[in-house]
Design a protein around this motif. Structure first.
Motif, PDB file in Angstrom:
ATOM      1  N   UNK A  21       0.827  -1.214   0.000  1.00 15.75           N
ATOM      2  CA  UNK A  21       0.000   0.000   0.000  1.00 15.75           C
ATOM      3  C   UNK A  21       0.862   1.264   0.000  1.00 15.75           C
ATOM      4  N   UNK A  22       1.980   1.236   0.699  1.00 13.52           N
ATOM      5  CA  UNK A  22       2.892   2.384   0.684  1.00 13.52           C
ATOM      6  C   UNK A  22       3.431   2.591  -0.729  1.00 13.52           C
ATOM      7  N   UNK A  23       3.781   1.491  -1.410  1.00 15.08           N
ATOM      8  CA  UNK A  23       4.254   1.610  -2.787  1.00 15.08           C
ATOM      9  C   UNK A  23       3.156   2.152  -3.708  1.00 15.08           C
ATOM     10  N   UNK A  24       1.951   1.679  -3.522  1.00 22.39           N
ATOM     11  CA  UNK A  24       0.825   2.182  -4.317  1.00 22.39           C
ATOM     12  C   UNK A  24       0.607   3.668  -4.019  1.00 22.39           C
ATOM     13  N   UNK A  25       0.845   4.076  -2.772  1.00 27.05           N
ATOM     14  CA  UNK A  25       0.768   5.491  -2.414  1.00 27.05           C
ATOM     15  C   UNK A  25       1.726   6.336  -3.234  1.00 27.05           C
ATOM     16  N   UNK A  26       2.897   5.786  -3.541  1.00 32.38           N
ATOM     17  CA  UNK A  26       3.848   6.518  -4.392  1.00 32.38           C
ATOM     18  C   UNK A  26       3.256   6.766  -5.774  1.00 32.38           C
ATOM     19  N   UNK A  27       2.592   5.761  -6.305  1.00 28.38           N
ATOM     20  CA  UNK A  27       1.982   5.914  -7.634  1.00 28.38           C
ATOM     21  C   UNK A  27       0.878   6.969  -7.583  1.00 28.38           C
ATOM     22  N   UNK A  28       0.056   6.908  -6.555  1.00 30.51           N
ATOM     23  CA  UNK A  28      -1.095   7.807  -6.441  1.00 30.51           C
ATOM     24  C   UNK A  28      -0.662   9.236  -6.128  1.00 30.51           C
ATOM     25  N   UNK A  29       0.269   9.400  -5.190  1.00 28.90           N
ATOM     26  CA  UNK A  29       0.611  10.732  -4.684  1.00 28.90           C
ATOM     27  C   UNK A  29       1.872  11.331  -5.298  1.00 28.90           C
ATOM     28  N   UNK A  30       2.603  10.542  -6.081  1.00 27.13           N
ATOM     29  CA  UNK A  30       3.667  11.090  -6.903  1.00 27.13           C
ATOM     30  C   UNK A  30       5.002  11.376  -6.246  1.00 27.13           C
ATOM     31  N   UNK A  31       5.674  12.360  -6.836  1.00 30.52           N
ATOM     32  CA  UNK A  31       7.061  12.681  -6.522  1.00 30.52           C
ATOM     33  C   UNK A  31       7.366  12.892  -5.055  1.00 30.52           C
ATOM     34  N   UNK A  32       6.497  13.577  -4.336  1.00 31.92           N
ATOM     35  CA  UNK A  32       6.763  13.837  -2.915  1.00 31.92           C
ATOM     36  C   UNK A  32       6.870  12.535  -2.123  1.00 31.92           C
ATOM     37  N   UNK A  33       6.053  11.555  -2.459  1.00 30.16           N
ATOM     38  CA  UNK A  33       6.131  10.265  -1.766  1.00 30.16           C
ATOM     39  C   UNK A  33       7.424   9.541  -2.127  1.00 30.16           C
ATOM     40  N   UNK A  34       7.803   9.571  -3.408  1.00 26.55           N
ATOM     41  CA  UNK A  34       9.071   8.947  -3.808  1.00 26.55           C
ATOM     42  C   UNK A  34      10.232   9.600  -3.056  1.00 26.55           C
ATOM     43  N   UNK A  35      10.214  10.928  -2.954  1.00 22.10           N
ATOM     44  CA  UNK A  35      11.265  11.640  -2.224  1.00 22.10           C
ATOM     45  C   UNK A  35      11.262  11.253  -0.745  1.00 22.10           C
ATOM     46  N   UNK A  36      10.090  11.322  -0.123  1.00 22.17           N
ATOM     47  CA  UNK A  36       9.986  11.037   1.307  1.00 22.17           C
ATOM     48  C   UNK A  36      10.478   9.623   1.636  1.00 22.17           C
ATOM     49  N   UNK A  45      11.315  12.997  -9.979  1.00 25.59           N
ATOM     50  CA  UNK A  45      11.129  13.879 -11.131  1.00 25.59           C
ATOM     51  C   UNK A  45      10.455  13.162 -12.296  1.00 25.59           C
ATOM     52  N   UNK A  46      10.813  11.901 -12.510  1.00 24.41           N
ATOM     53  CA  UNK A  46      10.151  11.132 -13.564  1.00 24.41           C
ATOM     54  C   UNK A  46       8.659  10.992 -13.266  1.00 24.41           C
ATOM     55  N   UNK A  47       8.327  10.723 -12.006  1.00 24.46           N
ATOM     56  CA  UNK A  47       6.919  10.604 -11.616  1.00 24.46           C
ATOM     57  C   UNK A  47       6.189  11.921 -11.840  1.00 24.46           C
ATOM     58  N   UNK A  48       6.821  13.023 -11.460  1.00 26.15           N
ATOM     59  CA  UNK A  48       6.197  14.344 -11.614  1.00 26.15           C
ATOM     60  C   UNK A  48       6.003  14.728 -13.077  1.00 26.15           C
ATOM     61  N   UNK A  49       6.891  14.240 -13.940  1.00 24.64           N
ATOM     62  CA  UNK A  49       6.772  14.577 -15.362  1.00 24.64           C
ATOM     63  C   UNK A  49       5.786  13.661 -16.098  1.00 24.64           C
ATOM     64  N   UNK A  50       5.255  12.684 -15.381  1.00 22.56           N
ATOM     65  CA  UNK A  50       4.293  11.771 -15.994  1.00 22.56           C
ATOM     66  C   UNK A  50       4.922  10.613 -16.743  1.00 22.56           C
ATOM     67  N   UNK A  51       6.225  10.430 -16.595  1.00 25.96           N
ATOM     68  CA  UNK A  51       6.908   9.312 -17.251  1.00 25.96           C
ATOM     69  C   UNK A  51       6.400   7.996 -16.670  1.00 25.96           C
ATOM     70  N   UNK A  52       6.202   6.980 -17.507  1.00 24.94           N
ATOM     71  CA  UNK A  52       5.630   5.722 -17.005  1.00 24.94           C
ATOM     72  C   UNK A  52       6.584   4.862 -16.170  1.00 24.94           C
ATOM     73  N   UNK A  53       7.891   5.093 -16.247  1.00 20.25           N
ATOM     74  CA  UNK A  53       8.862   4.228 -15.570  1.00 20.25           C
ATOM     75  C   UNK A  53       8.587   4.054 -14.068  1.00 20.25           C
ATOM     76  N   UNK A  54       8.423   5.143 -13.297  1.00 21.58           N
ATOM     77  CA  UNK A  54       8.174   4.941 -11.860  1.00 21.58           C
ATOM     78  C   UNK A  54       6.902   4.132 -11.583  1.00 21.58           C
ATOM     79  N   UNK A  55       5.866   4.380 -12.358  1.00 23.57           N
ATOM     80  CA  UNK A  55       4.614   3.647 -12.162  1.00 23.57           C
ATOM     81  C   UNK A  55       4.795   2.172 -12.474  1.00 23.57           C
TER      82      UNK A  55
END
Length: 147
Positions: A21-36, A45-55
Motif C-alpha cells: 500500500x505504501x508503494x501504491x501510495x507513491x503511484x497515487x501521490x507522486x514525486x513527494x512520496x518517492x522523495x519522502x 522527477x520522472x513521476x512528476x513529469x508523468x513518465x511511465x517508468x516509476x509507475x
C-alpha cells in the motif's frame, strides 16, 4: 484467558500488504512520496513529469509484495492453499533476509537512493524476513505437504 500464539505468517502478510500500500501510495501521490521514501530525486522527477517508468517499477514491486502476502495468508491458513507453499515461503524468507543483509552490495546499482533509504528498507526487509521465517517454522507441520 486466551492462550493462542501469534500467527507469524498472518503478521507477515499484514506487514507485506502495508508495504504494498505504501508503494501504491507513491503511484497515487507522486514525486513527494518517492522523495519522502528515499527512492531518489530522479525517480521523483520522472513521476512528476508523468513518465511511465516509476509507475511500472512501483506497480511490479507492489504486485510482488501482494503475491508474497497471499503466500503468507495461505500459509497462515486464512485463504486457500497456494501451489508450492513451503517452497514459496522459504524463497520469500530467504530473499528478504538476503536483501536485508546484502544491501551494501546492491547500493551501487541505485546511486540515487539515500543512505537512510537503504538502512530503513533493509531493516524492514530484515523484520519481514524474520517474520516469514518464524511463521514458516511455526506452521511447517500444518502446511499440507502436497508440493
Amino acid at each position: 484467558m486466551n492462550n493462542q500464539k501469534v500467527n507469524f505468517l498472518q503478521v507477515a502478510g499484514l506487514l507485506t500488504v502495508l508495504a504494498a500500500l505504501v508503494h501504491i501510495g507513491c503511484i497515487v501521490f507522486g514525486g513527494d512520496w518517492y522523495r519522502f521514501l528515499g527512492a531518489g530525486e530522479q525517480m521523483a522527477q520522472l513521476a512528476e513529469s508523468g513518465h511511465p517508468y516509476p509507475t511500472i517499477v512501483t506497480s511490479i514491486i507492489s504486485a510482488v509484495l501482494l503475491l508474497c502476502a497471499a503466500y503468507a495468508f495461505s500459509g497462515a491458513g486464512l485463504i486457500l492453499r497456494l501451489p508450492l507453499i513451503r517452497l514459496g515461503l522459504t524463497i520469500i524468507s530467504a530473499l528478504l533476509l538476503v536483501r536485508a543483509l546484502g544491501f551494501y552490495f546492491i547500493m551501487p546499482a541505485f546511486p540515487d537512493n539515500s543512505p537512510t533509504f537503504w538502512l530503513i528498507s533493509s531493516g524492514i526487509c530484515l523484520i519481514l524476513g524474520l517474520t516469514y521465517a518464524l511463521g514458516l517454522k511455526q506452521r511447517w507441520h500444518l502446511i499440507a505437504r502436497k508440493d
